[in-house]
Design an enzyme around this catalytic site. Structure first.
Site, mmCIF file in Angstrom:
data_model
loop_
_atom_site.group_PDB
_atom_site.id
_atom_site.type_symbol
_atom_site.label_atom_id
_atom_site.label_comp_id
_atom_site.label_asym_id
_atom_site.label_seq_id
_atom_site.Cartn_x
_atom_site.Cartn_y
_atom_site.Cartn_z
ATOM 1 N N GLY A 1 -11.760 -2.852 6.076
ATOM 2 C CA GLY A 1 -10.331 -2.797 5.758
ATOM 3 C C GLY A 1 -9.539 -1.889 6.684
ATOM 4 O O GLY A 1 -8.356 -1.655 6.441
ATOM 5 N N THR B 1 0.821 -1.216 0.000
ATOM 6 C CA THR B 1 0.000 0.000 0.000
ATOM 7 C C THR B 1 0.857 1.269 0.000
ATOM 8 O O THR B 1 0.706 2.133 -0.864
ATOM 9 C CB THR B 1 -0.908 -0.003 1.256
ATOM 10 N N ALA C 1 12.137 -3.871 -4.843
ATOM 11 C CA ALA C 1 12.223 -5.275 -4.423
ATOM 12 C C ALA C 1 10.915 -5.664 -3.759
ATOM 13 O O ALA C 1 10.420 -4.943 -2.879
ATOM 14 C CB ALA C 1 13.373 -5.454 -3.440
ATOM 15 N N GLY D 1 1.307 8.591 10.284
ATOM 16 C CA GLY D 1 1.172 8.635 8.816
ATOM 17 C C GLY D 1 1.558 9.965 8.211
ATOM 18 O O GLY D 1 2.720 10.372 8.237
ATOM 19 N N ILE E 1 0.849 13.054 9.069
ATOM 20 C CA ILE E 1 1.036 14.244 9.929
ATOM 21 C C ILE E 1 2.536 14.448 10.153
ATOM 22 O O ILE E 1 3.217 13.524 10.594
ATOM 23 C CB ILE E 1 0.352 14.047 11.313
ATOM 24 N N VAL F 1 5.311 7.584 12.435
ATOM 25 C CA VAL F 1 4.374 8.045 13.471
ATOM 26 C C VAL F 1 3.280 8.900 12.836
ATOM 27 O O VAL F 1 3.571 9.910 12.188
ATOM 28 C CB VAL F 1 5.106 8.873 14.561
ATOM 29 N N LYS G 1 4.666 4.036 18.529
ATOM 30 C CA LYS G 1 4.713 5.438 18.083
ATOM 31 C C LYS G 1 4.985 6.384 19.265
ATOM 32 O O LYS G 1 5.750 7.349 19.140
ATOM 33 C CB LYS G 1 3.396 5.794 17.390
ATOM 34 N N ALA H 1 13.519 19.667 -4.086
ATOM 35 C CA ALA H 1 14.693 18.877 -3.656
ATOM 36 C C ALA H 1 15.982 19.390 -4.288
ATOM 37 O O ALA H 1 17.064 19.185 -3.737
ATOM 38 C CB ALA H 1 14.496 17.411 -4.014
HETATM 39 N N1 HSE Z 1 -2.405 0.303 11.961
HETATM 40 C C1 HSE Z 1 -2.194 1.696 12.113
HETATM 41 C C2 HSE Z 1 -3.487 2.377 12.540
HETATM 42 C C3 HSE Z 1 -1.745 2.395 10.862
HETATM 43 O O1 HSE Z 1 -4.531 1.753 12.650
HETATM 44 O O2 HSE Z 1 -3.435 3.573 12.781
HETATM 45 C C4 HSE Z 1 -0.292 2.274 10.593
HETATM 46 O O3 HSE Z 1 0.489 2.818 11.600
#
Ligand code: HSE
Length: 436
Positions: A187, A13, A43, A134, A136, A132, A205, A33
């Site tokens: 999901g 993902t 890979a 995502g 943010i 940490v 985190k 950059a």
């Molecule tokens: N599994 C995490 C969450 C996402 O539910 O926030 C990835 O860190």
């Protein structure tokens, strides 16, 4: 200008999101950059998937070790996850003089001290914005934006799966198990959601943030970790009646004798902005002595939000890789020789307020017995509800909120309350933070 070459390990993902965003925003990213950032090799065990995502435009391999050894690669992006092969690959990449970008919070929380020491020795960067919350930019904020401050505490909703579950439990009055099934169907939760619902993901985190906030090593093994699996809908409802919401918080707090590092369901005042972070969204509240409270909000997971953080790191590394290592931002925000071994306090020593739910016989003197024990323990009551017994019943619920006390004191008082003959069963105890 000559591009910087990136080897991507894992095209699931986040890897797919990174590939797509880099391609879509190539022109703007290059302008920022100073030179093009080019994924040259991917890979993945699933070569078919790699081919379909990349359109065959890059070199594909199922041998990640060949990528970390490839002299053409400048930066390795590790998106495999876990602490097994990912650790070996990251250490190998560092040994081979490559910079590393990783989204792997478990790896850094558990093996970060070893990884950063190796990177320091080799003069390479290990960047981890995506590890940490995502998308943010909380690592950037803590490490750079708030650098003038003595950070006093931080508290975050840093797991989207559990925040989604808690939001649904509150909105629809459904039990945990039922909402978990929904979260899996949508999901949000993994087929094996253990790390999310048991608080482990949030603790990874929180561990990383505590290290950067206070200049201490990663101490995941000392974190107190509680998830939401035994949380009951009744407590969410009672909390609401008292003006609170229950959130799974990751908390790191500086104290005179150490730091608190803990993850657990927490009552917070419903009027706080962070209490209104719903669904799978994340937010982190940071209290600095100069700036006061600052709040960071956004998507904590997903392909492109997480790619946004991965690419921010790629741009940072591209800008800085020719700089003298001593002129780069230190991995843990503090200069490596200034990282201090401050102890994480045992949970017994944590200072917090409590929500108590007691099932009691509806008889004269019951409340007096309970409040006497609390008074003897120097625990002050902040608010209380007593329900009328339901039709035909002789027992009822008492809900109390207390002022702050040391956890071991609260536990001792609760044990004495549970021993009263008029108190039926265990007392439900949740921690409460005012976040002021
Ligand atoms: N599994 C995490 C969450 C996402 O539910 O926030 C990835 O860190």
């Amino acid at each position: 200008m000559k591009p910087i070459n990136v080897g991507l390990l894992g095209i699931g993902t986040v890897g797919g999101g990174t590939f797509n965003v880099l391609k879509r925003n190539e022109e703007e990213i290059t302008r920022r950059a100073g030179r093009p950032i080019r994924i040259t090799t991917v890979a993945d065990k699933n070569l078919e998937l790699a081919r379909s995502v990349t359109g065959g435009a890059v070199k594909l391999t199922d041998d990640a070790f060949a990528v970390v050894a490839d002299p053409e690669i400048d930066i390795v992006v590790e998106l495999i996850g876990g602490y097994g092969v990912a650790r070996e690959l990251v250490l190998k990449a560092i040994e081979n003089g490559k910079h590393v970008v990783t989204a792997n919070k478990a790896l850094l929380a558990v093996h970060g001290n070893e990884i950063f020491a190796a990177a320091q020795k080799k003069g390479v960067m290990v960047a981890f914005e995506a590890a940490v919350a995502g998308g943010i930019p909380i690592i950037k904020a803590l490490r750079e934006g708030l650098t003038a401050n003595r950070i006093q505490w931080l508290a975050g909703i840093i797991n989207g799966t559990t925040n989604f579950i808690l939001s649904e439990m509150r909105d629809k009055g459904l039990p945990f198990a039922e909402v978990l099934k929904q979260a899996q169907a949508l999901g949000y939760a993994e087929a094996d959601p253990t790390f999310d619902i048991e608080g482990v993901d949030a603790a990874h985190k929180a561990t990383i943030m505590s290290a950067i906030a206070f200049g201490i090593p990663m101490q995941f093994d000392k974190a107190h970790v509680e998830g939401i699996t035994s949380l009951e809908s009744a407590d969410i409802t009672y909390a609401e009646q008292l003006g609170y919401r229950i959130k799974l918080l990751g908390i790191a707090r500086r104290r005179d004798n150490g730091v608190e590092l803990r993850v657990h369901p927490t009552l917070i005042p419903a009027k706080r902005l962070i209490a209104n972070v719903e669904g799978a969204m994340n937010a982190v509240l940071v209290q600095g002595d100069a700036v006061g409270a600052t709040l960071y909000y956004g998507k904590g997971a997903g392909a492109e939000p997480t790619a946004s953080a991965v690419i921010a790191d790629l741009v940072d590394v591209t800008r800085l890789h020719t700089a003298d290592p001593e002129h780069r931002v230190p991995h843990l925000a503090f200069q490596p020789d200034q990282v201090r071994d401050v102890a994480v306090l045992p949970i017994d020593e944590v200072v917090t307020s409590y929500y108590l739910r007691l099932r009691v016989e509806d008889k004269p003197g019951v409340l007096a017995d309970i409040t006497r024990i609390l008074a003897d323990s120097d625990i002050s009551i902040d608010a209380m509800i007593q329900k009328e017994p339901a039709e035909g019943e002789t027992q009822t619920d008492i809900i109390m909120l207390t002022h702050q006390t040391v956890e071991k004191n609260a536990n001792a008082a609760i044990a004495r309350i549970e021993a009263l003959p008029v108190v039926c069963g265990k007392v439900t105890r949740l921690r409460l933070e005012n976040l002021q």
